[in-house]
Design a protein around this motif. Structure first.
Motif, PDB file in Angstrom:
ATOM      1  N   ILE A   1       0.918  -1.212   0.081  1.00  0.00           N
ATOM      2  CA  ILE A   1       0.098  -0.044   0.269  1.00  0.00           C
ATOM      3  C   ILE A   1       0.841   1.344  -0.104  1.00  0.00           C
ATOM      4  O   ILE A   1       0.742   2.131  -0.690  1.00  0.00           O
ATOM      5  N   ALA A   2       1.905   1.138   0.701  1.00  0.00           N
ATOM      6  CA  ALA A   2       2.923   2.469   0.765  1.00  0.00           C
ATOM      7  C   ALA A   2       3.291   2.557  -0.429  1.00  0.00           C
ATOM      8  O   ALA A   2       3.957   3.851  -0.878  1.00  0.00           O
ATOM      9  N   SER A   3       3.727   1.401  -1.502  1.00  0.00           N
ATOM     10  CA  SER A   3       4.186   1.811  -2.642  1.00  0.00           C
ATOM     11  C   SER A   3       3.319   2.453  -3.645  1.00  0.00           C
ATOM     12  O   SER A   3       3.579   3.144  -4.764  1.00  0.00           O
ATOM     13  N   TYR A   4       2.049   2.397  -3.289  1.00  0.00           N
ATOM     14  CA  TYR A   4       0.894   3.133  -4.020  1.00  0.00           C
ATOM     15  C   TYR A   4       0.897   4.823  -3.376  1.00  0.00           C
ATOM     16  O   TYR A   4       0.789   5.712  -4.257  1.00  0.00           O
ATOM     17  N   TYR A   5       0.710   4.773  -2.155  1.00  0.00           N
ATOM     18  CA  TYR A   5       0.740   5.858  -1.467  1.00  0.00           C
ATOM     19  C   TYR A   5       1.376   5.890   0.047  1.00  0.00           C
ATOM     20  O   TYR A   5       1.129   4.963   0.575  1.00  0.00           O
ATOM     21  N   PRO A   6       2.353   6.465   0.294  1.00  0.00           N
ATOM     22  CA  PRO A   6       2.848   7.830  -0.580  1.00  0.00           C
ATOM     23  C   PRO A   6       3.812   7.520  -1.348  1.00  0.00           C
ATOM     24  O   PRO A   6       4.502   8.583  -2.194  1.00  0.00           O
ATOM     25  N   GLY A   7       4.141   6.154  -1.582  1.00  0.00           N
ATOM     26  CA  GLY A   7       4.941   5.674  -2.756  1.00  0.00           C
ATOM     27  C   GLY A   7       6.516   5.949  -2.304  1.00  0.00           C
ATOM     28  O   GLY A   7       7.459   5.411  -2.898  1.00  0.00           O
ATOM     29  N   GLU A   8       6.793   6.351  -1.128  1.00  0.00           N
ATOM     30  CA  GLU A   8       8.192   6.212  -0.538  1.00  0.00           C
ATOM     31  C   GLU A   8       8.036   6.020   1.033  1.00  0.00           C
ATOM     32  O   GLU A   8       6.915   6.356   1.579  1.00  0.00           O
ATOM     33  N   VAL A   9       9.363   5.535   1.363  1.00  0.00           N
ATOM     34  CA  VAL A   9       9.416   5.638   2.719  1.00  0.00           C
ATOM     35  C   VAL A   9      10.748   6.453   3.222  1.00  0.00           C
ATOM     36  O   VAL A   9      11.676   6.341   2.352  1.00  0.00           O
ATOM     37  N   ASN A  10      10.782   7.085   4.209  1.00  0.00           N
ATOM     38  CA  ASN A  10      11.768   7.787   4.727  1.00  0.00           C
ATOM     39  C   ASN A  10      12.779   6.895   5.778  1.00  0.00           C
ATOM     40  O   ASN A  10      12.386   5.864   6.220  1.00  0.00           O
ATOM     41  N   LEU A  11      13.868   7.598   6.033  1.00  0.00           N
ATOM     42  CA  LEU A  11      14.849   6.933   7.183  1.00  0.00           C
ATOM     43  C   LEU A  11      13.991   6.888   8.369  1.00  0.00           C
ATOM     44  O   LEU A  11      14.683   5.923   9.349  1.00  0.00           O
ATOM     45  N   ILE A  12      12.966   7.337   8.805  1.00  0.00           N
ATOM     46  CA  ILE A  12      12.281   7.187  10.122  1.00  0.00           C
ATOM     47  C   ILE A  12      11.176   6.251   9.750  1.00  0.00           C
ATOM     48  O   ILE A  12      11.026   5.437  10.629  1.00  0.00           O
TER      49      ILE A  12
ATOM     50  N   LEU B   1       7.510  12.325  10.259  1.00  0.00           N
ATOM     51  CA  LEU B   1       6.628  11.794  11.419  1.00  0.00           C
ATOM     52  C   LEU B   1       5.345  11.548  10.979  1.00  0.00           C
ATOM     53  O   LEU B   1       4.814  10.371  11.432  1.00  0.00           O
ATOM     54  N   ALA B   2       4.909  12.193  10.194  1.00  0.00           N
ATOM     55  CA  ALA B   2       3.679  11.918   9.861  1.00  0.00           C
ATOM     56  C   ALA B   2       3.238  10.707   8.702  1.00  0.00           C
ATOM     57  O   ALA B   2       2.473   9.745   8.903  1.00  0.00           O
ATOM     58  N   GLU B   3       4.435  10.663   7.684  1.00  0.00           N
ATOM     59  CA  GLU B   3       4.634   9.130   7.276  1.00  0.00           C
ATOM     60  C   GLU B   3       4.746   8.163   8.036  1.00  0.00           C
ATOM     61  O   GLU B   3       4.091   6.895   7.703  1.00  0.00           O
ATOM     62  N   PHE B   4       5.495   8.335   9.048  1.00  0.00           N
ATOM     63  CA  PHE B   4       5.663   7.181   9.951  1.00  0.00           C
ATOM     64  C   PHE B   4       4.527   6.875  10.733  1.00  0.00           C
ATOM     65  O   PHE B   4       3.923   5.470  10.854  1.00  0.00           O
ATOM     66  N   GLY B   5       3.658   7.901  11.200  1.00  0.00           N
ATOM     67  CA  GLY B   5       2.271   7.520  11.704  1.00  0.00           C
ATOM     68  C   GLY B   5       1.332   7.206  10.551  1.00  0.00           C
ATOM     69  O   GLY B   5       0.500   5.841  11.204  1.00  0.00           O
ATOM     70  N   PHE B   6       1.379   7.499   9.589  1.00  0.00           N
ATOM     71  CA  PHE B   6       0.095   6.900   8.551  1.00  0.00           C
ATOM     72  C   PHE B   6       0.535   5.460   8.257  1.00  0.00           C
ATOM     73  O   PHE B   6      -0.321   4.664   8.087  1.00  0.00           O
ATOM     74  N   ILE B   7       1.860   5.173   7.905  1.00  0.00           N
ATOM     75  CA  ILE B   7       2.457   3.645   7.604  1.00  0.00           C
ATOM     76  C   ILE B   7       1.961   2.826   8.646  1.00  0.00           C
ATOM     77  O   ILE B   7       1.445   1.761   8.631  1.00  0.00           O
ATOM     78  N   LEU B   8       2.216   3.285  10.061  1.00  0.00           N
ATOM     79  CA  LEU B   8       2.003   2.329  11.002  1.00  0.00           C
ATOM     80  C   LEU B   8       0.411   2.094  11.195  1.00  0.00           C
ATOM     81  O   LEU B   8      -0.098   1.065  11.657  1.00  0.00           O
ATOM     82  N   THR B   9      -0.449   3.091  11.010  1.00  0.00           N
ATOM     83  CA  THR B   9      -1.804   3.050  10.902  1.00  0.00           C
ATOM     84  C   THR B   9      -2.247   1.974  10.127  1.00  0.00           C
ATOM     85  O   THR B   9      -3.141   1.345  10.438  1.00  0.00           O
ATOM     86  N   VAL B  10      -1.716   2.083   8.922  1.00  0.00           N
ATOM     87  CA  VAL B  10      -2.029   1.286   7.828  1.00  0.00           C
ATOM     88  C   VAL B  10      -1.809  -0.055   8.319  1.00  0.00           C
ATOM     89  O   VAL B  10      -2.544  -1.119   8.112  1.00  0.00           O
ATOM     90  N   GLY B  11      -0.575  -0.378   8.889  1.00  0.00           N
ATOM     91  CA  GLY B  11      -0.168  -1.627   9.243  1.00  0.00           C
ATOM     92  C   GLY B  11      -0.691  -2.306  10.250  1.00  0.00           C
ATOM     93  O   GLY B  11      -1.056  -3.372  10.376  1.00  0.00           O
ATOM     94  N   ILE B  12      -1.192  -1.321  11.271  1.00  0.00           N
ATOM     95  CA  ILE B  12      -2.253  -1.962  12.476  1.00  0.00           C
ATOM     96  C   ILE B  12      -3.719  -2.533  11.950  1.00  0.00           C
ATOM     97  O   ILE B  12      -3.999  -3.525  12.184  1.00  0.00           O
ATOM     98  N   PHE B  13      -4.119  -1.869  10.974  1.00  0.00           N
ATOM     99  CA  PHE B  13      -5.261  -2.271  10.335  1.00  0.00           C
ATOM    100  C   PHE B  13      -5.198  -3.547   9.295  1.00  0.00           C
ATOM    101  O   PHE B  13      -5.956  -4.249   9.576  1.00  0.00           O
ATOM    102  N   MET B  14      -3.896  -3.643   8.765  1.00  0.00           N
ATOM    103  CA  MET B  14      -3.708  -4.567   7.996  1.00  0.00           C
ATOM    104  C   MET B  14      -3.625  -5.949   8.752  1.00  0.00           C
ATOM    105  O   MET B  14      -3.788  -6.883   8.482  1.00  0.00           O
ATOM    106  N   THR B  15      -2.661  -5.788   9.921  1.00  0.00           N
ATOM    107  CA  THR B  15      -2.744  -7.036  10.948  1.00  0.00           C
ATOM    108  C   THR B  15      -4.005  -7.388  11.549  1.00  0.00           C
ATOM    109  O   THR B  15      -4.277  -8.463  11.651  1.00  0.00           O
TER     110      THR B  15
END
Length: 852
Positions: free
Chosen positions: A319-330, A400-414
């Motif tokens: 899902i992150a590969s679609y949006y936001p399309g990248e991950v940062n070092l955090i 930090l916003a991308e970190f929170g978004f990806i974790l939110t997606v991850g929690i819903f996916m698990t």
């Protein structure tokens, strides 16, 4: 409503498990096929977002002005080498030629050509009225005095010695009056090529004072704040250094070369952080796997318990590969965190389903009851955990916003795989092989641990409550003594090659650290006028010893108003008489006048009132990459100028106080102050602000969810009690241990709230399912699942503690302790309080009920 939702899921899984499994398989393949498009964001400016003025300035400084984008290559000779200049210059010439051919660099040089040096002389000798001031006025008038000119010309004709003596006769032709020696006092800006004094060099090469180092100054096309580009530049540079110094002549002379500066640090920091991410992810995955193998009695349950984690990480990455399309070092650390969080809810499903099956009925009936009871709690826990991460996703700090978004997606996916995929596979297994859910307990030793702990709490409930209250009050009293410290800077170790190269650069050429920069935007004369005001203000700090040196574009190009004011100081100087005296002195000393025709034409123009210098005029005299390093025309048609200063103490975090900078903005107009120390301060301030806001939103949202779920304020408060206890006691214990907190400790708070609330939800909801449920029995029944889910979470966040990157380690430390204390609060405090309450009811039954 939530119970109806889980009942629908249960019917879907029980009746159509093949459809569910097929849909999951297809979606997994689709997301997996797109993962390769996921990018790793490596530009630090991108991590802050385009709306941040500080980081827009960083981008402008890097891309437009080149500050921070200098790559230094030191060509070094062995100590005591008497005749190594030739091999050093050959190596430097080869490297600069290869840099030019590579297309990776905007400019590169290891010295100045004679034409460039003569252009610098002409800037000050042909435009001397623009550089006259009270300090050099007497010397300048002396040079222009017709009575003194013959003596000056005789001295120059005899020795041909000037500040630019390596040019010999060419310099004398460009400046026969020697006025550059008076006006070039403003030329400290020439050092902006490498922020060091050209007089340290030898000839037109950038040699060190001891002549054992030759410096190459290069400006790559890509900024150093982009880790990927910095790594590419450094890899290219190292390869070509190895090639240039591998010849027999160079090896015999002992010539070597090293790269230094921002690019070396950028590459090293990137590798450092990537190494940390890989380490913590591996520790988290392996730790969770070993814990599952130790706890679960058979391989099938181990595999099913790991399924939400594995698929959750895969789907989140897809899902992150679609949006936001990248991950940062955090946000890359989401893998380590999800590896610990992935089985948090499925363990409760595994724990409840055999208990329901043991109560009687078929396997499907047990699954349905599990969905209606524990399934509802799981949905509620997913919502509360996602609330905390979603609050972080609303941060202004983009990383930090991308970190929170990806974790939110991850929690819903698990959670999705916990409630759909795992039960569907259990159904399929039960249909075609045998029911997977055991009639015995799911866990090995954890039920025994849970029973022993709950029995202890039951026997000493009052003592447990009193001890918890005492520990809470002690920690609360310690909170004012919190010590804050730490930073977001990657701290290089003693064996850091980048640090060793930087120390060498400082010892040989005096280039120590990075400057603080005041960035000004506007039209040409506006930025020059304001740059002069800021330069004058900084000069006061230089005289006080706070600032070591100041570099300003106005040292090479004063504003038109300043040029006119300075020219007025020479009012009364007869330049016509000066020209006649110069012609006579040149002829008397045997010089032909033809080579000096240009200089005489310039004196004539100055006598008639020549036009003031502009940026384009100065550019005609100076090397192309000199003025562009301090003032440039921006793509929007305006101009950007940078006034740079070096603090006297390289480790000073605030050479010019913020209050003074605020006062200067009020006096001289807006500017952006930039330094790596300020970036760190602003970053910590931004993260602290966003984390505090996330904590407030998380607490408010979770309390509202609990009120809507339990419909009683006292019950909602009871569920929150372990969280309040854990937050305060976490800080209290760390204060007692002498820990110095960083801002990432604040970021951990909403995570502790959102994740730690699970314990109270599962216990309280199960105790409310029936009036016959005694809290101690509920705690024994749910205890193993609570312990297992918290242990994997602690492993996931605890893995961050193995990072040598301090912010990640701090986040792991505080979150791990906080989650452990929420387990203690949920597993000890809630049972103790409810047990005491049950005892009070028995002792004092409601009116009308006879005591048995």
């Amino acid at each position: 409503m939530m119970a109806r939702f889980t009942r629908l899921l249960a019917h879907l899984v029980i009746r159509r498990p093949g459809w569910v499994a097929s849909a999951v398989a297809i979606m997994t393949l689709v997301l997996y096929a797109h993962i390769h498009t996921l990018r790793t964001g490596t530009d630090l400016t991108g991590m802050f977002g385009t709306n941040d003025p500080q980081w827009r300035a960083v981008s402008r400084i890097g891309n437009e002005l080149g500050y921070g984008n200098q790559l230094y290559v030191l060509v070094l000779a062995p100590k005591g080498c008497a005749d190594c200049s030739g091999p050093m210059e050959q190596t430097a010439d080869r490297l600069t030629a290869e840099m030019t051919a590579s297309g990776l660099f905007r400019s590169e040089r290891s010295g100045l050509s004679e034409a460039e040096l003569l252009g610098m002389v002409r800037l000050f000798s042909w435009n001397f009225p623009a550089f006259a001031d009270a300090a050099n006025l007497a010397a300048l008038r002396d040079r222009l005095d017709p009575r003194q000119i013959p003596a000056h010309v005789r001295a120059a004709a005899t020795e041909l010695v000037t500040p630019f003596s390596t040019l010999g006769a060419g310099d004398f032709v460009a400046d026969p009056l020697g006025v550059a020696s008076a006006t070039a006092g403003h030329a400290v800006g020439l050092g902006q090529f490498g922020s060091f004094d050209f007089n340290w060099g030898s000839g037109n090469r950038f040699f060190s004072k001891d002549h054992t180092a030759l410096l190459i100054l290069a400006e790559p096309r890509q900024p150093a704040v982009d880790y990927r580009d910095a790594t590419q530049v450094m890899q290219w540079t190292r390869q070509h250094i190895a090639s240039a110094t591998s010849g027999a002549e160079m090896r015999a002379a002992g010539i070597r070369a090293v790269a230094a500066g921002a690019y070396a640090y950028s590459e090293e920091d990137h590798l450092f952080i990537e190494k940390n991410i890989r380490r913590v992810s591996m520790v988290s995955i392996v730790g969770s796997l070993l814990l599952c193998l130790a706890v679960y009695p058979n391989v099938q349950i181990v595999l099913l318990s790991l399924l939400p984690t594995g698929l959750g990480i895969l789907w989140t990455t897809g899902i992150a590969s679609y949006y936001p399309g990248e991950v940062n070092l955090i946000s890359l650390s989401f893998i380590a965190i999800l590896a610990g969080l992935g089985d948090d809810q499925v363990v409760h499903f595994f724990n409840r389903s055999p208990q329901e099956w043991a109560e009687g009925g078929s396997f499907n009936e047990a699954m349905l009851r599990t969905f209606e009871t524990t399934g509802t709690s799981i949905v509620l826990c997913i919502l509360t955990a996602a609330t905390s991460t979603a609050a972080l996703a609303c941060s202004g700090f983009k990383a930090l916003a991308e970190f929170g978004f990806i974790l939110t997606v991850g929690i819903f996916m698990t959670g999705l795989h916990t409630l759909l995929t795992v039960p569907a596979l259990m159904q399929l297994w039960g249909r075609y092989i045998q029911p997977l859910a055991p009639r015995a307990i799911t866990f090995r030793f954890l039920p025994g641990v849970a029973r022993a702990t709950v029995d202890f709490v039951g026997r000493h409930a009052r003592a447990v409550a009193i001890a918890a209250a005492a520990l809470f009050l002690l920690s609360l009293g310690l909170l004012p003594s919190i010590r804050w410290g730490g930073n977001f800077v990657v701290e290089s170790g003693v064996n850091s090659p980048a640090l060793a190269a930087q120390n060498l650069l400082a010892s040989k050429f005096g280039i120590a650290g990075s400057p603080d920069v005041l960035l000004i935007a506007g039209n040409e004369q506006e930025v020059l006028r304001r740059a002069e005001q800021l330069t004058a203000a900084l000069e006061n700090y230089r005289q006080e010893g706070v600032v070591q040196s100041v570099f300003s574009p106005t040292q090479l190009l004063p504003s038109i108003a300043t040029q006119r004011r300075r020219a007025a100081l020479l009012k009364g100087v007869d330049l016509e008489a000066t020209a006649r005296a110069l012609k006579g002195a040149l002829a008397e000393n045997g010089f032909r006048l033809a080579p000096y025709a240009g200089y005489f034409a310039r004196l004539h123009a100055l006598r008639q009132g020549a036009q003031p210098l502009t940026l384009e005029d100065s550019g005609a005299y100076l090397p192309a990459d000199l003025m562009a390093n301090s003032i440039r025309r921006a793509p929007d048609g305006g101009y950007v100028a940078a006034v740079a200063y070096y603090p006297a103490r390289p480790d000073a975090t605030e050479a010019i106080p913020v209050s003074v900078l605020r006062q200067w903005r009020a006096q001289y107009g807006p500017f952006v102050d930039f330094s790596f120390n300020k970036i760190d301060r602003d970053l910590q301030s931004r993260v602290a602000h966003d984390s505090r806001r996330a904590l407030a939103w998380t607490a408010a949202a979770i309390f509202l969810i609990l009120l809507l779920t339990f419909r009683r304020f006292s019950t909602a408060l009871l569920v929150l009690l372990p969280i309040i206890f854990a937050l305060v006691v976490t800080f209290g214990l760390l204060i007692l241990a002498g820990h110095r907190f960083s801002i990432m400790a604040v970021t951990a708070l909403p995570l502790i709230v959102g994740i730690g609330i699970d314990n109270g939800i599962h216990l309280v909801r199960r105790s409310l399912e029936s009036e016959r449920n005694r809290i101690l029995d509920v705690a024994k029944a749910s205890g193993a699942a609570l312990i297992q889910s918290n242990l994997t979470t602690i492993v996931g966040f605890g893995a961050l503690m193995t990072a040598s990157f301090q912010p990640l380690a701090e986040l792991g430390l505080v979150t791990s302790i906080g989650v452990a204390l929420t387990l203690a609060g949920g597993f000890w405090l809630i049972p103790a309080l409810l047990h005491l309450q049950e005892g009070a009811r028995k002792r004092c039954p409601p009116a009308g009920i006879t005591r048995a």
